[in-house]
Design an enzyme around this catalytic site. Sequence first.
Site, PDB file in Angstrom:
ATOM      1  N   ASP A  60       0.829  -1.208   0.000  1.00 36.73           N
ATOM      2  CA  ASP A  60       0.000   0.000   0.000  1.00 36.73           C
ATOM      3  C   ASP A  60       0.871   1.269   0.000  1.00 36.73           C
ATOM      4  OD1 ASP A  60      -2.767   0.996   0.336  1.00 36.73           O
ATOM      5  OD2 ASP A  60      -2.016   1.795   2.224  1.00 36.73           O
TER       6      ASP A  60
ATOM      7  N   GLU B 143      14.791 -14.517  -0.134  1.00 36.67           N
ATOM      8  CA  GLU B 143      15.191 -15.644   0.711  1.00 36.67           C
ATOM      9  C   GLU B 143      14.293 -16.854   0.473  1.00 36.67           C
ATOM     10  OE1 GLU B 143      14.865 -14.215   4.734  1.00 36.67           O
ATOM     11  OE2 GLU B 143      16.374 -12.647   4.393  1.00 36.67           O
TER      12      GLU B 143
HETATM   13  C1  GLC Z   1      -4.244   3.003  -0.576  1.00 34.14           C
HETATM   14  C2  GLC Z   1      -5.407   2.059  -0.580  1.00 34.14           C
HETATM   15  C3  GLC Z   1      -6.629   2.805  -0.173  1.00 34.14           C
HETATM   16  C4  GLC Z   1      -6.424   3.353   1.215  1.00 34.14           C
HETATM   17  C5  GLC Z   1      -5.162   4.184   1.283  1.00 34.14           C
HETATM   18  C6  GLC Z   1      -4.772   4.462   2.687  1.00 34.14           C
HETATM   19  O1  GLC Z   1      -4.372   3.998  -1.527  1.00 34.14           O
HETATM   20  O2  GLC Z   1      -5.516   1.436  -1.816  1.00 34.14           O
HETATM   21  O3  GLC Z   1      -7.779   2.005  -0.229  1.00 34.14           O
HETATM   22  O4  GLC Z   1      -7.523   4.122   1.585  1.00 34.14           O
HETATM   23  O5  GLC Z   1      -4.075   3.529   0.699  1.00 34.14           O
HETATM   24  O6  GLC Z   1      -4.261   3.308   3.292  1.00 34.14           O
END
Ligand code: GLC
Length: 529
Positions: free
Chosen positions: A201, A255
């Site tokens: 993310d 790994e």
């Molecule tokens: C990313 C995710 C989204 C989330 C954001 C904050 O963009 O895809 O859904 O709200 O991160 O974590």
Amino acid sequence: MSSQTWWRDGVLYQIYPRSFADSDGDGVGDLQGLIGRLDHLEWLGVDGIWLNPTMPSPNDDWGYDVSDYVGVHPALGTLEDVDALVAAAGERGIRVLLDLVPNHSSSSHAWFVDALGGRDAEFRDYYVWADPAPGGGPPNNWESNFGGSAWQWHEPTGQYYLNNFLPTQPDLNWWNEDVRVAFDDVLRFWFDRGIAGFRIDVCHAIVKDRELRDDPAVTPDDHPEVRRRAVKQVFSMNRPEVHDVLRRWRGVADEYDPRAVLVGETYVLNLDGLMPYYGNGEDELNLAFNFLFLHAGLDADELRTIVAGVEEKLPQGAWPVYTGSNHDGGRFTTRWAGDDPRKSRLVLLMLLTLRGTPFLYYGDELGLPEVVTDWRTALDPVARRTRDASRNRDRCRTPMPWSAEPGGGFTPDGATPWLPFGDLAACNVADQVEDRGSQLWLTRDLIALRREEAALRTGAYAALDTPGGLWAWRRGDAFAVALNLADAPAELAGVTGTIEIGTDRARDGEAVAGTLALGPWEGALVRVG
Ligand code: GLC
């Protein structure tokens, strides 16, 4: 296909776990429900699944606010369910990727709860704290991606903490070696359990400018998505030092055998900025999501230019990735195709025949449209916070329609799904399985052909000269793909062979002698020769 390159050769499929299948009748999808639907994925032919967040979370941002990086959200199941999923998917040749959220934790994570205790708290430096600006107020001009200042005042300790998303999503401090070590352990915890990799993310954003310098104002030549804000995120994200972390993670991933896969949510809207996330082609991310492509119009020139740019700029050894839908950006059937099935089928043909790994989002295989809901009652915090209906992500997170029966085959009859269904009768798996001409079968047949034909997996991409709204390319010597992205019929000269799969399935098997004629918004995959 080598086990080391499964993610290049294969098709990946993104699942929003709360919306895939509900095994216990609470209206929320869960891991056991997903296990019960693996047959669909095997039938479809996908090689891997990426699950949106599965870890414990108060769900302020539906799992993207993690309170324990080595657990499972009780609404979704248990660690044993993850193990069972990995095993059951593995029996079907499907690998499982989870979502890792390293940019921020939940404010209810034990680290942050401790950090609030005082400036000398053990975990204080796990987060980004700063004193007020000299004249008072936030330390700098950084904006939250969800609107407003990115800084939250904490009165008891007299400092601000950084939150690039919600105030309950405090940013972690990636300059702190202890944070890096803690996440090495998180990666290994999941890889040891057989998780094949992570989608990471806001991957490009985790390391912030050490001096917390102000972001500069946007300029007219910035991408329209960048211009939605007042400032350009130059210092608040996308810093050169993020690559140290990616190389470190690559070391951990390597790994394992097969090597674990790292897929980045690299929200960088220019290709020159995106490519460095692949490192030298083998020492950072395996795949860096291409948001320039996702944000492009369904337009031949725009898409062709982006793909040509990828082909030109990709580091040696690196591999493209294309997607048209996700849980933030919406469903391509609505966003690109305007709910027109011809266009939706064309997009599928494009995604499954470009050189690169396609990521399908659950429901793409059906041509599932978005479901409009009222932003005032949205479950998505962004819609409520920004009061902007166009930012209501609930629309693309609604339950998978397995059948037209009450409950949609997602949840038992009588249970209330956590988000509403769309028109179940108009679009569902059971009906499309029965219809050889459906989008579902189109998806399945394209995936099956990709599996059979090396040229469709690894064959070179070469754009063909095309008039107007046509976009056409060769894959190796064996195939040509032509998409008519226009309201008028079009002809592609210089193609001889047989239509292997057309978006109009009635044309499968048709001979092409020199000229391929396509109707409006029609496409075809032609075996040449
Ligand atoms: C990313 C995710 C989204 C989330 C954001 C904050 O963009 O895809 O859904 O709200 O991160 O974590």
